[in-house]
Scaffold this active site. Structure first.
Site, PDB file in Angstrom:
ATOM      1  N   GLU A 131       0.421  -1.002   0.007  1.00 31.08           N
ATOM      2  CA  GLU A 131      -0.195   0.101  -0.049  1.00 31.08           C
ATOM      3  C   GLU A 131       0.750   1.290  -0.043  1.00 31.08           C
ATOM      4  OE1 GLU A 131      -3.014  -0.305   3.030  1.00 31.08           O
ATOM      5  OE2 GLU A 131      -3.258   2.592   3.431  1.00 31.08           O
ATOM      6  N   GLU A 136      -2.473  11.604   3.126  1.00 25.72           N
ATOM      7  CA  GLU A 136      -3.142  11.076   4.086  1.00 25.72           C
ATOM      8  C   GLU A 136      -3.489  12.261   5.635  1.00 25.72           C
ATOM      9  OE1 GLU A 136      -4.364   6.841   5.719  1.00 25.72           O
ATOM     10  OE2 GLU A 136      -3.067   7.230   5.651  1.00 25.72           O
TER      11      GLU A 136
END
Length: 320
Positions: A131, A136
């Site tokens: 990932e 974020e």
């Protein structure tokens, strides 16, 4: 979320022996943008207080639009049901291994209590194919946090980037690190995320993924390199990246492959909810879920993401 420009991937060498990126996928800013993604409608894997809806529901509720820019937002009108606040999570129908991914983003839904927005890539059978978290953050976080998640046996070196190393072991269950921490690098400038990003008019994120590692650059609005604007991106001209995930001890091709592109905004859950009591958001409500459920207007105009032109992936290939 308003997408302003493009997402791209690239592979190989030019006829002159110099690496060159050529366009593979241009996601555009017309309604066809959404044709290239699936709408995730299952319960949030991160335990978020969110109800992800399908395309028809998102369209009728005004959560998505395409009119010279791509908009992806959340419900900011209604008190949330027990299943959570309505939002969208998009996953590209194509998957990629290696490439240059460029996103021109005008606005992101960060800097608001309860929110957890992300722009990321993920492989099948998580975390076996890895990932990459490109953008974020949670709640009132002021700077971007970039992270890799992998299976055991991958750690990164501390150097070659302008951000601050948070954790070096990309394995989600590494001893001595919080579970699911992965290997993380935090930006130091508030223009990279949330309120500061939006106040500056957004900017461009470029992520280069090769067998040698993964690097992320951020260019504030008005400072995008000419080669990107000309459609001939050349990362060797861009200076030190914001984040560089280079192997301390890691075979990147063994840990990262077949990834899809994801946009989502969730609420509370395993990160935004978990740290609720330790930040300033605790003063506005007793719990993250209570605030998100009962304050729809808090998310009006600030929790949308806008891609202002198009989203592009490029691949490295032979040219000439």
């Amino acid at each position: 979320m308003y997408i302003r420009s493009t997402l791209l991937p690239i592979l190989g060498l030019s006829a002159t022996g110099m690496a060159a990126y050529v366009l593979e996928d241009d996601y555009g800013t017309s309604t066809s943008f959404f044709d290239k993604f699936s709408f995730f409608t299952a319960p949030d894997p991160t335990g978020g207080f969110v109800s992800y809806v399908d395309r028809n529901t998102a369209q009728s509720a005004g959560l998505i639009s395409a009119n010279g820019a791509i908009y992806m937002g959340v419900d900011h009108t209604n008190v949330a049901s027990s299943s959570g606040r309505m939002s969208v999570r998009l996953t590209s129908t194509k998957s990629y291994t290696h490439g240059l991914i460029i996103l021109d983003l005008a606005h992101m839904p960060g800097g608001i209590c309860g929110t957890w927005p992300a722009f990321w890539m993920v492989g099948p059978d998580w975390p076996s194919h890895g990932e990459i978290d490109i953008i974020e953050g949670v709640n009132t976080q002021a700077t971007n946090q970039m992270t890799l998640h992998s299976t055991d046996g991958c750690s990164i070196a501390n150097g070659g980037f302008t951000g601050t190393l948070l954790t070096s072991n990309c394995y989600d269950y590494a001893p001595g690190q919080d579970t699911n921490a992965g290997c993380g690098i935090a930006a130091t400038s508030s223009s990279t995320y949330g309120t500061g990003f939006n106040n500056a008019g957004g900017g461009v994120y470029a992520t280069e993924w090769t067998s040698a590692g993964i690097s992320i650059w951020f260019f504030p609005r008005g400072s995008t390199p000419l080669d990107i604007r000309a459609g001939t991106p050349n990362p060797t001209n861009w200076g030190t990246p914001l984040a560089k995930f280079a192997p301390g001890s890691c075979d990147f091709d063994a840990h990262f492959s077949e990834m899809q592109i994801v946009f989502d905004t969730t609420f509370c859950g395993g990160w935004a909810g978990a740290v609720w009591g330790s930040g300033s958001c605790a003063s506005v409500a007793s719990s993250c879920q209570d605030f998100v459920a009962n304050n729809p207007s808090a998310f009006q105009g600030r929790t949308g993401s806008s891609v202002r032109s198009r989203c592009i992936r490029m691949r490295l290939g032979r040219v000439g």
